[in-house]
Motif scaffolding. Structure first.
Motif: not given
Length: 192
Positions: A44, A52, A62
């Motif tokens: 990431r 994301t 999320h």
């Protein structure tokens, strides 16, 4: 005779060992149904934007992020349209999801601690119906309303569609099919 069994160990360490042993005994079993994972942090960090969500959160990982909250109203609007067309009561969908909550939670790599049962069930309904309604509108343009800000703005549509592909932005596939089938039993012609 093993000499280690008779070694003197301070009482504090015995208490600490007992505490840790208790935690080991209460570990929940790992689920075989786990199918939704997190992106490893080192990966990431290399390309955060590749992993994301930009516009929409699907599932628990999320949920609640400030930058994704604007889409929550659109998800609820899609739910409202879906419920009006299917004529299945919202309570019926919620009960259906509640009956599958353990199976749904077991699909995630981590235990979802941040959502109590009612919150989790509600999130699944809103997110699942958003996905179903999104794809219904994509394939059946007559379902797109004049005030649909997703399909009336192609740039928004493409960003949202990209978010659907993200590893951490998922719901278990079976619940989408189950909810769609439940809705279809009520009014197939109106749904599609």
């Amino acid at each position: 005779m093993d000499i280690r069994e008779h070694e003197h160990v301070p009482i504090e360490m015995e208490k600490l060992a007992d505490s840790l042993s208790g935690k080991l005994e209460t570990l929940p079993p790992l689920s075989k149904e786990c199918s939704i994972y997190r992106v490893p942090e080192p990966k990431r960090c290399l390309h955060p934007s590749h992993y994301t969500s930009q516009m929409v959160s699907i599932g628990p990982f999320h949920r609640g992020k400030e930058e994704l909250k604007a889409m929550e109203e659109h998800k609820r609007r899609y739910l409202k349209c879906f419920l009006q067309r299917t004529k299945v009561r919202m309570a019926r969908f919620l009960a259906f999801i509640k009956d599958r909550e353990v199976e749904l939670r077991n699909c995630y790599v981590e235990i979802i601690h941040n959502l109590q049962s009612d919150e989790f069930v509600t999130m699944v309904l809103v997110d699942a119906v958003f996905l179903i309604e999104f794809f219904l509108r994509y394939y059946k343009h007559k379902l797109i309303t004049d005030d649909d800000r997703i399909f009336r703005k192609p740039e928004l549509y493409y960003v949202i569609r990209y978010d659907f592909y993200l590893l951490e932005n998922q719901l278990p596939l079976f619940i989408l099919g189950d909810l769609f089938n439940l809705a279809n039993t009520a009014t197939y012609d109106d749904l599609c």
